[in-house]
Design a protein around this motif. Structure first.
Motif, PDB file in Angstrom:
ATOM      1  N   LYS A 287     -12.241   3.839  -2.399  1.00  0.00           N
ATOM      2  CA  LYS A 287     -11.329   3.286  -3.400  1.00  0.00           C
ATOM      3  C   LYS A 287     -12.109   2.664  -4.544  1.00  0.00           C
ATOM      4  O   LYS A 287     -13.234   2.199  -4.359  1.00  0.00           O
TER       5      LYS A 287
ATOM      6  N   THR B  60     -11.221   6.220   3.505  1.00  0.00           N
ATOM      7  CA  THR B  60     -10.677   6.160   2.154  1.00  0.00           C
ATOM      8  C   THR B  60     -11.633   5.437   1.211  1.00  0.00           C
ATOM      9  O   THR B  60     -11.776   4.216   1.302  1.00  0.00           O
TER      10      THR B  60
ATOM     11  N   ASN C  49      -1.879  -2.143   8.240  1.00  0.00           N
ATOM     12  CA  ASN C  49      -0.835  -1.586   7.388  1.00  0.00           C
ATOM     13  C   ASN C  49       0.423  -1.464   8.235  1.00  0.00           C
ATOM     14  O   ASN C  49       0.410  -0.823   9.283  1.00  0.00           O
TER      15      ASN C  49
ATOM     16  N   TYR D 158      -8.482   7.982  -2.379  1.00  0.00           N
ATOM     17  CA  TYR D 158      -8.013   9.202  -1.728  1.00  0.00           C
ATOM     18  C   TYR D 158      -8.417   9.150  -0.257  1.00  0.00           C
ATOM     19  O   TYR D 158      -9.587   8.940   0.060  1.00  0.00           O
ATOM     20  N   SER D 159      -7.452   9.332   0.621  1.00  0.00           N
ATOM     21  CA  SER D 159      -7.711   9.317   2.070  1.00  0.00           C
ATOM     22  C   SER D 159      -8.086  10.704   2.550  1.00  0.00           C
ATOM     23  O   SER D 159      -7.420  11.687   2.215  1.00  0.00           O
TER      24      SER D 159
ATOM     25  N   GLU E 192       0.851  -1.185   0.000  1.00  0.00           N
ATOM     26  CA  GLU E 192       0.000   0.000   0.000  1.00  0.00           C
ATOM     27  C   GLU E 192       0.888   1.236   0.000  1.00  0.00           C
ATOM     28  O   GLU E 192       1.773   1.372   0.838  1.00  0.00           O
ATOM     29  N   TYR E 193       0.659   2.133  -0.977  1.00  0.00           N
ATOM     30  CA  TYR E 193       1.315   3.440  -0.946  1.00  0.00           C
ATOM     31  C   TYR E 193       0.335   4.405  -0.289  1.00  0.00           C
ATOM     32  O   TYR E 193      -0.771   4.610  -0.784  1.00  0.00           O
ATOM     33  N   TRP E 194       0.739   5.003   0.832  1.00  0.00           N
ATOM     34  CA  TRP E 194      -0.144   5.889   1.588  1.00  0.00           C
ATOM     35  C   TRP E 194       0.723   6.979   2.214  1.00  0.00           C
ATOM     36  O   TRP E 194       1.005   6.972   3.395  1.00  0.00           O
ATOM     37  N   ASN E 195       1.197   7.891   1.380  1.00  0.00           N
ATOM     38  CA  ASN E 195       2.187   8.897   1.785  1.00  0.00           C
ATOM     39  C   ASN E 195       3.410   8.214   2.393  1.00  0.00           C
ATOM     40  O   ASN E 195       4.036   8.722   3.303  1.00  0.00           O
TER      41      ASN E 195
ATOM     42  N   ARG F  45      -3.880   7.274  -2.385  1.00  0.00           N
ATOM     43  CA  ARG F  45      -3.496   5.923  -1.967  1.00  0.00           C
ATOM     44  C   ARG F  45      -3.629   4.977  -3.144  1.00  0.00           C
ATOM     45  O   ARG F  45      -4.535   5.100  -3.951  1.00  0.00           O
TER      46      ARG F  45
END
Length: 160
Positions: A116, A114, A63, A131-132, A33-36, A148
């Motif tokens: 999705k 979020t 996560n 988008y979170s 997971e890419y989340w900042n 995200r």
């Protein structure tokens, strides 16, 4: 809130068995997971497969990653809907294994919500993005609102 979600899932599962309209499957989730930042993702899903082969999904994930030089675990619960346009009968793990599903889901952590969208190939490999929206700030974490994206493998615990 966790107790309410667990009771809701149990109720839906028993209700589905009684009505014979839904078939339930549990999956184990592993992914990225890419989340900042970069996170590993591990958890479980409850799939409730409808007769038209669409799937209601309820998830509980963690996560795992480093944020501000500390190892962090961010818990998350979610609900989603996996659908296809072929309206086949059967279930995604035996009679109709070659389906691709379009995914709409919402995931909630203690600090963000979020929405999705994505695609799941064979009900096993899911690519999604969203988008979170941060609704509660946590001073130990960096800003968690923003784009995200993730890749998740759903491993079924039963095949038939």
């Amino acid at each position: 809130m966790k107790k309410i979600l667990v009771l809701f899932i149990i109720f839906i599962s028993f209700n589905a068995k009684a009505q014979k309209q839904l078939t339930d499957y549990f999956t184990i989730n592993l992914g990225y997971e890419y989340w900042n930042g970069n996170y590993g993702k591990v958890g479980t899903d409850l799939y409730l497969v409808q007769q038209n082969n669409n799937i209601l999904a309820f998830s509980a994930n963690a996560n795992l990653g480093y944020m501000k030089d500390k190892f962090r675990v961010i818990p998350e619960i979610g609900a989603g809907y996996l659908f296809n346009f072929e309206n086949n009968t059967g279930d995604p793990y035996s009679s109709n294994f070659s389906s691709a599903f379009y995914v709409v889901r919402v995931e909630v952590s203690p600090w963000t919500i979020t929405p999705k969208v994505g695609i799941a190939v064979l009900s096993l490999l899911e690519l999604n993005a969203g988008y979170s929206f941060e609704f509660r700030e946590n001073k130990d974490f960096k800003d968690m609102s923003g784009f995200r994206a993730g890749l998740t493998i759903h491993l079924p615990t039963q095949l038939f």
